[in-house]
Motif scaffolding. Structure first.
Motif, PDB file in Angstrom:
ATOM      1  N   GLY A   7       7.499  -3.720   6.023  1.00  0.00           N
ATOM      2  CA  GLY A   7       8.443  -2.619   5.923  1.00  0.00           C
ATOM      3  C   GLY A   7       8.194  -1.752   4.709  1.00  0.00           C
ATOM      4  O   GLY A   7       7.361  -2.056   3.854  1.00  0.00           O
ATOM      5  N   TRP A   8       8.953  -0.666   4.647  1.00  0.00           N
ATOM      6  CA  TRP A   8       8.789   0.343   3.591  1.00  0.00           C
ATOM      7  C   TRP A   8       9.586  -0.054   2.369  1.00  0.00           C
ATOM      8  O   TRP A   8      10.696   0.408   2.127  1.00  0.00           O
ATOM      9  N   THR A   9       8.965  -0.920   1.595  1.00  0.00           N
ATOM     10  CA  THR A   9       9.533  -1.409   0.346  1.00  0.00           C
ATOM     11  C   THR A   9       8.385  -1.859  -0.537  1.00  0.00           C
ATOM     12  O   THR A   9       7.337  -2.257  -0.035  1.00  0.00           O
ATOM     13  N   GLY A  10       8.599  -1.814  -1.821  1.00  0.00           N
ATOM     14  CA  GLY A  10       7.627  -2.361  -2.754  1.00  0.00           C
ATOM     15  C   GLY A  10       8.016  -3.757  -3.216  1.00  0.00           C
ATOM     16  O   GLY A  10       7.322  -4.364  -4.013  1.00  0.00           O
ATOM     17  N   ASP A  11       9.119  -4.283  -2.680  1.00  0.00           N
ATOM     18  CA  ASP A  11       9.679  -5.555  -3.133  1.00  0.00           C
ATOM     19  C   ASP A  11       9.665  -6.565  -1.991  1.00  0.00           C
ATOM     20  O   ASP A  11      10.429  -6.430  -1.029  1.00  0.00           O
ATOM     21  N   VAL A  12       8.828  -7.577  -2.093  1.00  0.00           N
ATOM     22  CA  VAL A  12       8.719  -8.574  -1.025  1.00  0.00           C
ATOM     23  C   VAL A  12      10.040  -9.294  -0.774  1.00  0.00           C
ATOM     24  O   VAL A  12      10.289  -9.763   0.341  1.00  0.00           O
ATOM     25  N   SER A  13      10.914  -9.337  -1.758  1.00  0.00           N
ATOM     26  CA  SER A  13      12.200 -10.018  -1.560  1.00  0.00           C
ATOM     27  C   SER A  13      13.086  -9.278  -0.557  1.00  0.00           C
ATOM     28  O   SER A  13      14.047  -9.852  -0.035  1.00  0.00           O
ATOM     29  N   VAL A  32       0.853  -1.172   0.000  1.00  0.00           N
ATOM     30  CA  VAL A  32       0.000   0.000   0.000  1.00  0.00           C
ATOM     31  C   VAL A  32       0.899   1.236   0.000  1.00  0.00           C
ATOM     32  O   VAL A  32       2.009   1.203   0.545  1.00  0.00           O
ATOM     33  N   ALA A  33       0.420   2.303  -0.602  1.00  0.00           N
ATOM     34  CA  ALA A  33       1.157   3.568  -0.583  1.00  0.00           C
ATOM     35  C   ALA A  33       0.969   4.222   0.782  1.00  0.00           C
ATOM     36  O   ALA A  33      -0.139   4.241   1.322  1.00  0.00           O
ATOM     37  N   THR A  34       2.063   4.745   1.354  1.00  0.00           N
ATOM     38  CA  THR A  34       2.007   5.516   2.594  1.00  0.00           C
ATOM     39  C   THR A  34       2.804   6.792   2.366  1.00  0.00           C
ATOM     40  O   THR A  34       3.606   6.858   1.422  1.00  0.00           O
ATOM     41  N   PRO A  35       2.628   7.806   3.199  1.00  0.00           N
ATOM     42  CA  PRO A  35       3.370   9.050   2.980  1.00  0.00           C
ATOM     43  C   PRO A  35       4.898   8.874   2.853  1.00  0.00           C
ATOM     44  O   PRO A  35       5.499   9.509   1.989  1.00  0.00           O
ATOM     45  N   PRO A  36       5.542   7.999   3.651  1.00  0.00           N
ATOM     46  CA  PRO A  36       6.990   7.877   3.463  1.00  0.00           C
ATOM     47  C   PRO A  36       7.398   6.906   2.357  1.00  0.00           C
ATOM     48  O   PRO A  36       8.588   6.741   2.088  1.00  0.00           O
ATOM     49  N   GLY A  37       6.428   6.238   1.710  1.00  0.00           N
ATOM     50  CA  GLY A  37       6.757   5.330   0.612  1.00  0.00           C
ATOM     51  C   GLY A  37       5.932   4.061   0.661  1.00  0.00           C
ATOM     52  O   GLY A  37       5.107   3.870   1.561  1.00  0.00           O
ATOM     53  N   PRO A  38       6.144   3.163  -0.321  1.00  0.00           N
ATOM     54  CA  PRO A  38       5.367   1.918  -0.354  1.00  0.00           C
ATOM     55  C   PRO A  38       5.645   1.068   0.884  1.00  0.00           C
ATOM     56  O   PRO A  38       6.781   0.987   1.348  1.00  0.00           O
ATOM     57  N   PHE A  39       4.587   0.461   1.399  1.00  0.00           N
ATOM     58  CA  PHE A  39       4.680  -0.383   2.586  1.00  0.00           C
ATOM     59  C   PHE A  39       4.147  -1.756   2.215  1.00  0.00           C
ATOM     60  O   PHE A  39       3.010  -1.883   1.759  1.00  0.00           O
ATOM     61  N   THR A  40       4.976  -2.776   2.414  1.00  0.00           N
ATOM     62  CA  THR A  40       4.588  -4.142   2.086  1.00  0.00           C
ATOM     63  C   THR A  40       4.495  -4.959   3.367  1.00  0.00           C
ATOM     64  O   THR A  40       5.310  -4.801   4.273  1.00  0.00           O
ATOM     65  N   VAL A  41       3.502  -5.836   3.411  1.00  0.00           N
ATOM     66  CA  VAL A  41       3.306  -6.713   4.554  1.00  0.00           C
ATOM     67  C   VAL A  41       3.147  -8.156   4.061  1.00  0.00           C
ATOM     68  O   VAL A  41       2.525  -8.391   3.029  1.00  0.00           O
ATOM     69  N   VAL A  42       3.763  -9.074   4.796  1.00  0.00           N
ATOM     70  CA  VAL A  42       3.665 -10.511   4.524  1.00  0.00           C
ATOM     71  C   VAL A  42       2.888 -11.122   5.680  1.00  0.00           C
ATOM     72  O   VAL A  42       3.251 -10.917   6.842  1.00  0.00           O
ATOM     73  N   VAL A  43       1.823 -11.865   5.365  1.00  0.00           N
ATOM     74  CA  VAL A  43       0.995 -12.475   6.403  1.00  0.00           C
ATOM     75  C   VAL A  43       0.816 -13.964   6.139  1.00  0.00           C
ATOM     76  O   VAL A  43       0.965 -14.440   5.018  1.00  0.00           O
ATOM     77  N   THR A  44       0.471 -14.651   7.206  1.00  0.00           N
ATOM     78  CA  THR A  44       0.118 -16.058   7.154  1.00  0.00           C
ATOM     79  C   THR A  44      -1.145 -16.234   7.985  1.00  0.00           C
ATOM     80  O   THR A  44      -1.414 -15.413   8.871  1.00  0.00           O
ATOM     81  N   PRO A  45      -1.927 -17.272   7.734  1.00  0.00           N
ATOM     82  CA  PRO A  45      -3.139 -17.461   8.549  1.00  0.00           C
ATOM     83  C   PRO A  45      -2.791 -17.754  10.001  1.00  0.00           C
ATOM     84  O   PRO A  45      -1.875 -18.528  10.297  1.00  0.00           O
ATOM     85  N   GLY A  46      -3.529 -17.133  10.895  1.00  0.00           N
ATOM     86  CA  GLY A  46      -3.356 -17.368  12.323  1.00  0.00           C
ATOM     87  C   GLY A  46      -4.279 -18.467  12.806  1.00  0.00           C
ATOM     88  O   GLY A  46      -5.138 -18.952  12.052  1.00  0.00           O
ATOM     89  N   PRO A  47      -4.155 -18.868  14.059  1.00  0.00           N
ATOM     90  CA  PRO A  47      -4.977 -19.955  14.599  1.00  0.00           C
ATOM     91  C   PRO A  47      -6.471 -19.631  14.624  1.00  0.00           C
ATOM     92  O   PRO A  47      -7.298 -20.530  14.556  1.00  0.00           O
ATOM     93  N   ASP A  48      -6.802 -18.333  14.693  1.00  0.00           N
ATOM     94  CA  ASP A  48      -8.216 -17.950  14.720  1.00  0.00           C
ATOM     95  C   ASP A  48      -8.776 -17.690  13.330  1.00  0.00           C
ATOM     96  O   ASP A  48      -9.900 -17.255  13.182  1.00  0.00           O
TER      97      ASP A  48
END
Length: 176
Positions: A35-41, A10-26
């Protein structure tokens, strides 16, 4: 290893923000890295090897990005309840939980953070906990400053850290 995960940016004021998620127990999402990157690597290497996904899928949107946008819009407490999964030794895992108690708008120094962790002499270990944090923003390592009051380091750059600190100072609730 985590078999699979999803990520989005997602775009944020200081730059692109990427998040990696996994399913939780609930059934909800749990953040593995952010973190503030457009690259998941840029994010996958900081995930502990026991949690690192073997496969990641890009999706258009993740519900946690609504929280990121709320934070950017001024609701600096929106990040507080987001579940995060990180793994390391006992001190680092405890320190990451303690980071979540540093109030927005009231940053600690590394010495104050070490004391908050119950180990006032462990200033370098406290700084290491900040440096090894994979879930930026949700584990707010940006709220810890150098002992001289300077910004110190930040994986995503000091301009991002400065923006976060200023933004949270502007929007944090006034302490009673």
């Amino acid at each position: 290893m985590t078999p699979s995960a999803r990520f989005a940016t997602v775009a944020t004021p200081p730059g692109p923000f990427t998040v990696v998620v996994t399913p939780g127990p609930d059934g909800g999402d749990v953040v593995l890295a952010a973190g503030w990157t457009g690259d998941v690597s840029d994010l996958l290497p900081v995930v502990h090897r026991a949690l690192r996904p073997t496969w990641v899928e890009r999706v258009e949107h993740l519900p946690v990005l609504d929280v990121v946008e709320a934070h950017a819009a001024g609701d600096v407490g929106a990040i507080d309840a987001v579940p995060v999964r990180q793994r390391s030794g006992p001190f680092l895992e405890d320190a990451w939980e303690v980071l979540r108690t540093v109030p927005a708008g009231q940053p600690d120094t590394y010495a104050e953070f070490a004391a908050r962790c119950g180990r006032p002499a462990a200033i370098r270990a406290a700084a290491n906990a900040c440096a090894r944090n994979a879930a930026a923003l949700f584990i707010p390592c940006h709220r810890v400053l150098g002992s001289d009051g300077g910004l110190g380091g930040f994986r995503w750059g000091t301009p991002v850290k400065r923006w976060l600190l200023d933004h949270e100072a502007e929007h944090a609730p006034v302490p009673a």
